[in-house]
Design a protein around this motif. Structure first.
Motif, short mmCIF file in Angstrom:
data_model
loop_
_atom_site.label_atom_id
_atom_site.label_comp_id
_atom_site.label_asym_id
_atom_site.label_seq_id
_atom_site.Cartn_x
_atom_site.Cartn_y
_atom_site.Cartn_z
N ALA A 49 0.82 -1.21 0.00
CA ALA A 49 0.00 0.00 0.00
C ALA A 49 0.85 1.26 0.00
CB ALA A 49 -0.93 0.00 1.21
N GLN A 50 2.08 1.16 0.48
CA GLN A 50 2.95 2.32 0.53
C GLN A 50 3.46 2.72 -0.85
OE1 GLN A 50 5.79 0.88 3.42
NE2 GLN A 50 4.85 2.05 5.09
N THR A 51 3.43 1.80 -1.79
CA THR A 51 3.97 2.09 -3.13
C THR A 51 2.90 2.08 -4.21
OG1 THR A 51 4.50 -0.27 -3.43
CG2 THR A 51 6.23 1.15 -2.54
N SER A 52 1.69 1.69 -3.89
CA SER A 52 0.63 1.61 -4.89
C SER A 52 -0.63 2.29 -4.36
CB SER A 52 0.32 0.15 -5.25
OG SER A 52 -0.87 0.06 -6.01
N LYS A 53 -1.10 3.31 -5.07
CA LYS A 53 -2.29 4.02 -4.63
C LYS A 53 -3.51 3.12 -4.67
CE LYS A 53 -4.69 7.34 -3.17
NZ LYS A 53 -4.86 8.62 -3.88
#
Length: 583
Positions: free
Chosen positions: A334-338
């Motif tokens: 979740a930190q790298t993909s919206k």
């Protein structure tokens, strides 16, 4: 906070000679041994007050009977717990007690009846909500009165079937239960086919049954049921499938209506209104004493990122049912993909995500790399168009691949009707005029876009640079005549629907390529503008599609859409296109 009452302090787990799992749960929550969110604390405070309320009678028999039934007769049916007894966690026992132990005198029935007749159970995914409610329904069918009819419902027939299948699997796992019941395509019924003349509660004489129904099923009126359980409430657009079920419960003295769900991604749907009502009830703004509101929610989104212990607030089964390592993995993604963030926050932590949030960050979009079109002379590309006669921009695009670096380079052109320029704000008009002067946008005379200009875009690429589209993706809207024209020039077209199933994988790849600087859009300002205006909309299957940011209908996303359409064609034809690109 949960308050301590005098009789609770003497022995916090005992009440009237009975061990209360609800009081035990409350006590451990109060001490911080179990971490819960503020909204559940409010509900537990209300329940604790009931132990001191003279108008409410506390009876443990119904709850104990059902918990004993579940733990002794029900077995899990899915890995990794398949075949194991259904041993209830403390939070599950407390929940069952909260449903059954509180009684209130009903003048119409002339006796004490169960206080809680409506139940809202909100918990993050993979915390065993469907198996738990299925087990409660099965226990109610066996432990309740003769003739009990239960209806499992959801947004679609398949999802409604999951609960019915869970109930039936538990029934089949038990030799005792399977001997006195039967199932077929219509549902689950009492009576052993080998002993059709047998009399009593567990025979054909008992006309009780368990069936399923969905929001898409007709003829919901006219049913008479005692228990209605609606799964995945977050998928419902409105209450049209809910009200007939609630109406079917109206003849019962002690109906039980259960809504179970995670947070959703449907905007302005049924669950949004239901949760607003629930929170008003918790805070005393409306009076709903018959409604048990059992919600496992976080107190903020920031705590999810900063404190792993807080994850228990929305995941009560973490450690016993749901693995913490799984949640860590979801958070990392979740930190790298919206798109992943939207899904994880809503489904794993019950935090509603607003579709007004942009799909891409400024860092994702920022790519000032440019290229010379001569790099791709006599090469094949993949096209994508988004056609609009009057409203939005029309957009045409060609994506070219460098097979050595796997970078995709895009050539684009935008088209707008002349009359549309007159409706723009002063700020937008100045911006559009600049784009027209620089050649990024072409004006179609009159009130409509001239699609022959779109065809000319591809013809010019072929005539001037030898760049030929392998295929051109298009949405079906307003495209029939244009497709015929393209095919007359020998260009093959592929229809790409702007729906979840079609857009999702391509949209993810566009996002990933932008983040990795593998999509070079030649620093085109209109492309950048369209990316900035694009939001993502997700469904319960974690499929996504592009939409305009909420409240910004005047902004345009056509450039982002044509990238996604072209990527869809690329994905569908990757092997053949890669061979052509290497020539």
């Amino acid at each position: 906070m949960i308050q301590s009452h005098q009789n609770v302090l003497t022995n916090p787990y005992e009440y009237q000679g009975n061990h209360s799992f609800l009081l035990e749960y409350m006590d451990k929550c109060k001490k911080g041994e179990i971490i819960i969110g503020h909204e559940l604390k409010i509900q537990l405070d209300k329940l604790l007050d009931y132990f001191e309320d003279d108008e409410i009678k506390i009876e443990f028999d119904d709850a104990q009977k059902r918990m004993h039934f579940i733990e002794n007769e029900c077995r899990h049916f899915e890995a990794p717990f398949s075949g194991q007894p259904f041993l209830l966690d403390l939070f599950q026992k407390a929940f069952i007690e909260a449903i059954y132990i509180f009684k209130i005198y009903d003048d119409e029935a002339g006796r004490y009846v169960r206080l809680h007749q409506d139940v809202l159970f909100l918990v993050a995914r993979k915390n065993g909500k469907t198996p738990l409610i299925s087990a409660i329904c099965l226990s109610e069918w066996f432990c309740g009165e003769m003739g009990t009819k239960i209806l499992c419902s959801s947004n679609d027939y398949e999802q409604a079937g999951l609960m019915l299948e869970a109930i039936n699997a538990m029934r089949e796992e038990s030799k005792t239960l399977s001997k006195v019941t039967r199932s077929n395509i219509k549902g689950i019924f009492f009576g052993n086919p080998k002993k059709p003349k047998k009399r009593g509660k567990f025979s054909y004489q008992n006309k009780g049954h368990i069936k399923k129904i969905s929001a898409k099923t007709g003829a919901k009126e006219g049913k008479n049921i005692k228990v209605g359980a609606v799964d995945e409430v977050h998928e419902l657009a409105d209450n049209t499938s809910i009200m007939p079920i609630r109406q079917a419960l109206s003849t019962q003295d002690e109906p039980l209506f259960i809504e179970l769900t995670t947070e959703g991604v449907v905007n302005d749907g049924y669950l949004d209104g239901r949760l607003k009502e629930a929170r008003q009830a918790l805070h005393g703004e409306i009076d709903r004493p018959r409604w048990l509101i059992w919600m496992y929610t976080q107190d903020s989104e920031s705590e999810v990122w900063q404190d792993e212990k807080s994850w228990h607030k929305s995941n009560p089964g973490m450690g016993t049912i749901k693995k913490k390592s799984f949640l860590r993995k979801m958070i990392e993604e979740a930190q790298t993909s919206k798109s992943m963030r939207v899904y994880v926050m809503s489904k794993d932590f019950n935090i509603k995500q607003n579709n007004a949030t942009a799909w891409l960050t400024p860092d994702d979009i920022k790519n000032e790399e440019t290229f010379d079109i001569e790099m791709f002379r006599n090469k094949f590309g993949i096209g994508g168009v988004d056609l609009s006669k009057t409203g939005d921009l029309a957009s045409a695009r060609m994506i070219l691949l460098d097979p050595d670096t796997n970078k995709k380079y895009t050539i684009q052109k935008y088209f707008i009707p002349e009359s549309k320029l007159e409706t723009l704000t002063k700020e937008d008009l100045n911006k559009y005029k600049e784009w027209i002067r620089e050649g990024f946008m072409e004006v179609s005379p009159g009130n409509e876009n001239d699609f022959s200009l779109v065809t000319k875009f591809y013809l010019d690429l072929y005539k001037n640079y030898g760049i030929r589209p392998y295929k051109v993706g298009y949405d079906k809207w307003s495209a029939l005549y244009w497709v015929k024209e393209m095919e007359e020039f020998g260009f093959e077209c592929q229809k790409v629907s702007q729906e979840y199933g079609s857009m999702s994988e391509a949209m993810r790849l566009v996002e990933a390529d932008l983040k990795s600087n593998l999509l070079v859009y030649n620093d085109n300002p209109v492309d950048k503008y369209c990316f900035e205006n694009t939001a993502l909309e997700m469904n319960s299957k974690m499929e996504m599609r592009p939409i305009k940011v909420q409240g910004q209908d005047n902004k345009k996303i056509d450039g982002a859409v044509t990238n996604i359409i072209a990527y869809k064609v690329y994905i569908d034809n990757r092997n053949e296109f890669m061979q052509l690109a290497r020539r």
